[in-house]
Write a protein that holds these residues in place. Structure first.
Motif, short mmCIF file in Angstrom:
data_model
loop_
_atom_site.label_atom_id
_atom_site.label_comp_id
_atom_site.label_asym_id
_atom_site.label_seq_id
_atom_site.Cartn_x
_atom_site.Cartn_y
_atom_site.Cartn_z
N ASN A 61 0.37 -1.01 -0.06
CA ASN A 61 0.09 0.05 0.40
C ASN A 61 0.96 1.06 0.21
O ASN A 61 1.91 1.03 -0.04
N THR A 63 0.85 5.21 1.68
CA THR A 63 -0.52 6.60 2.25
C THR A 63 0.24 7.41 2.19
O THR A 63 1.05 8.00 2.29
N THR A 65 0.63 11.45 4.03
CA THR A 65 -0.01 11.95 5.36
C THR A 65 0.04 13.12 5.26
O THR A 65 1.64 13.96 4.47
N ASN A 120 -1.58 8.87 8.28
CA ASN A 120 -1.60 7.38 7.39
C ASN A 120 -3.21 7.47 6.61
O ASN A 120 -4.29 6.23 6.62
N LYS A 121 -3.90 8.64 5.62
CA LYS A 121 -4.32 8.23 4.65
C LYS A 121 -3.83 7.21 3.18
O LYS A 121 -3.56 7.62 2.76
N ALA A 122 -4.84 6.11 3.61
CA ALA A 122 -4.80 5.41 2.68
C ALA A 122 -4.88 5.11 1.16
O ALA A 122 -6.27 5.96 1.05
#
Length: 172
Positions: A61, A63, A65, A120-122
């Motif tokens: 993944n 992410t 920030t 930490n947004k995916a």
């Protein structure tokens, strides 16, 4: 005494993979660092950036920030009336010399609209999860029409930090 013996040997080279996520160099395909001035409620700012997996390993993944640090203001602290962030991906480079930019390929949402500051947004729908692949991202920052006079003259600097995480471990 006599003894028969036999021996054999082998060697195995082992190299660790690399995990590297990178932003493109500043220029027409990477305008994320270009400042914005004179933003009014209802305005949107579109910035382009390429995100590339330049390592030799796939990623599980990526992410994002975002932070404003000591430059926080109502623009970045008010989660309803402050700046809102959306990220889209285009399967080919975005077209247009200036905003609004157009996607002549397949468009997908990477990050749905939400407050500009988040941890930490995916990120979804990325091809750069695969080694040696690149994404053509459009980062849109919207200033809601609901912002009142308290926002006049507010200023912030928003930092974007993309983090790639290695693929799930496997047995080889």
């Amino acid at each position: 005494y006599g003894a028969f013996t036999s021996s054999t040997s082998a060697s195995q080279a082992v190299t660790a993979g690399t995990v590297t996520i990178a932003l493109g160099a500043p220029g027409p395909a990477n305008t994320l660092n270009v400042p914005v001035a004179g933003l009014l409620p209802g305005d949107k700012v579109e910035k382009l950036v390429t995100l590339a997996n330049t390592g030799n390993s796939d990623l599980n993944n990526v992410t994002l920030t975002t932070s404003a640090g000591a430059t926080g203001s109502l623009l970045t602290t008010d989660v309803t009336n402050g700046l809102q962030l959306t990220i889209e991906n285009c399967s080919v480079a975005w077209t247009g010399a200036t905003a609004p930019y157009n996607c002549t390929g397949t468009r997908s949402t990477v990050l749905a609209s939400g407050p500009v500051i988040a941890a930490n947004k995916a990120l979804n729908n990325l091809t750069s999860l695969t080694s040696a692949k690149t994404d053509n991202l459009k980062v849109t920052t919207a200033f809601p029409t609901t912002a009142n006079n308290d926002f006049q003259g507010a200023t912030s600097t928003i930092a974007f930090a993309f983090t790639g995480t290695q693929r799930t471990e496997t047995t080889k």
